[in-house]
Design an enzyme around this catalytic site. Structure first.
Site, PDB file in Angstrom:
ATOM      1  N   GLY A 167       0.847  -1.193   0.000  1.00 17.27           N
ATOM      2  CA  GLY A 167       0.000   0.000   0.000  1.00 17.27           C
ATOM      3  C   GLY A 167       0.875   1.233   0.000  1.00 17.27           C
ATOM      4  N   VAL A 199       3.755  -1.355   3.778  1.00 17.39           N
ATOM      5  CA  VAL A 199       3.263  -0.001   3.519  1.00 17.39           C
ATOM      6  C   VAL A 199       4.434   0.875   3.131  1.00 17.39           C
ATOM      7  CG1 VAL A 199       2.205   2.044   4.558  1.00 17.39           C
ATOM      8  CG2 VAL A 199       1.357  -0.221   5.175  1.00 17.39           C
ATOM      9  N   LYS A 200       4.208   1.661   2.105  1.00 12.78           N
ATOM     10  CA  LYS A 200       5.207   2.663   1.734  1.00 12.78           C
ATOM     11  C   LYS A 200       4.672   4.025   2.147  1.00 12.78           C
ATOM     12  CE  LYS A 200       6.987   4.904  -2.360  1.00 12.78           C
ATOM     13  NZ  LYS A 200       7.139   4.831  -3.805  1.00 12.78           N
ATOM     14  N   THR A 201       5.484   4.771   2.897  1.00  9.73           N
ATOM     15  CA  THR A 201       5.012   6.074   3.342  1.00  9.73           C
ATOM     16  C   THR A 201       6.183   7.047   3.441  1.00  9.73           C
ATOM     17  OG1 THR A 201       3.668   7.195   5.002  1.00  9.73           O
ATOM     18  CG2 THR A 201       5.132   5.490   5.826  1.00  9.73           C
TER      19      THR A 201
END
Ligand code: R5P
Length: 293
Positions: A174, A204-206
């Site tokens: 995500g 998750v990439k953030t």
């Protein structure tokens, strides 16, 4: 009658030993998933460091030819020895990434907007699961726009991709979008990354933010951090070092590598931070040494 006095069992099954893989998996939140998922995750993340150097070159999907990415065919093979995972679109990967390269692949499967629009939050799932399987993708990347007009459709996109990924044991990553209008605060990232994780993605990439360690702690799957806009190499290495210290499992860096004057040397320095425990200062000295050789 057979003489059983000195009978020995042909194989030692080590029945006294507990199942060795029962103790868990090296990445958080992944232990209950099946072998295929774990195999893909192990292709992306290095088992020894627990981390990944992901190289993002998917910018063209909404920006067209991006400065530094004009000739992917020339750039990607040069970076490959230092890339754990290439993140790109199927068009760019098929056309320019030699299949002999053994790095993992994060396949961007959503698209539908361009930089000519004001609101980029309306995407669709553009790549189906069959093509992700054909490309031997190690994960499918889906952009999610929490707080934007396209929030509902992007959550629908990620859930549909996760459902397909679960059928064939392909992880979903995500990608937490930050629009012009969205605040880049820890409050936002705690909300967005947790919503994305609760949908069922495997990573998750953030982005980095204040109290980033709290964002990481509240996210039950590994986080990788985007580099963001180009900053001086020294600062980009500090960013990588800082987020690793706070619990990130690596970086998914694009512009701070491909827009560097020395992309090959820069990605080597990022590697030192991500996999070898170099501090940002040590990694920058390493980078300076390389470029002055
Ligand atoms: C953003 O949607 C793209 O997925 C990029 O891959 C991402 O922003 C990472 O690249 P950069 O380090 O240039 O921000």
């Amino acid at each position: 009658m057979a003489d059983l006095d000195n009978f020995k069992v042909a194989k030692n099954y080590h029945l006294e030993e507990p199942f060795a893989n029962q103790k868990g998996f090296f990445l958080k939140g992944i232990n209950s998933l099946d072998w295929g998922m774990k195999k893909h995750m192990s292709n992306i993340f290095n088992k020894d460091s627990g981390n990944t150097v992901m190289f993002a070159f998917d910018h063209g999907y909404f920006q067209g030819s991006t400065s530094g990415l004009e000739r992917l065919d020339l750039l990607l093979p040069k970076l490959a020895p230092y890339v754990d995972c290439f993140m790109g679109t199927r068009g760019a990967i098929r056309a320019t990434l030699p299949p002999e390269i053994t790095s993992a692949v994060a396949l961007r499967v959503t698209s539908g907007s361009s930089m000519l629009q004001d609101d980029l939050s309306h995407e669709v799932v553009a790549v189906n699961i069959e093509d992700a399987i054909r490309m031997n993708a190690d994960c499918m990347a889906v952009q999610i726009f929490i707080g934007s007009q396209g929030q509902l459709s992007s959550l629908d996109n990620v859930n549909r991709v996760i459902n397909d990924g679960m059928k064939y044991s392909i992880p979903t990553m995500g990608v937490c979008a930050v629009g012009k209008e969205l605040e880049r605060t820890d409050k936002f990232f705690k909300l967005a990354t947790r919503i994305i994780a609760e949908m069922g993605v495997q990573m998750v990439k953030t982005y980095d933010c204040e109290n980033f360690e709290e964002v990481v702690a509240a996210c039950p799957v590994p986080i990788v951090v985007a580099g963001g806009k180009k900053i001086p190499e020294k600062e980009a290495l500090t960013l990588a070092y800082s987020v690793l210290q706070k619990g990130a499992h690596g970086v998914d860096m694009g512009r701070n590598i491909f827009q560097s004057q020395h992309p090959v040397e820069m990605i080597q320095a990022v590697n030192k931070v991500v996999h070898e425990g170099f501090t940002d200062k040590e990694a920058y000295e390493f980078y300076e040494d390389l470029i002055h050789r």
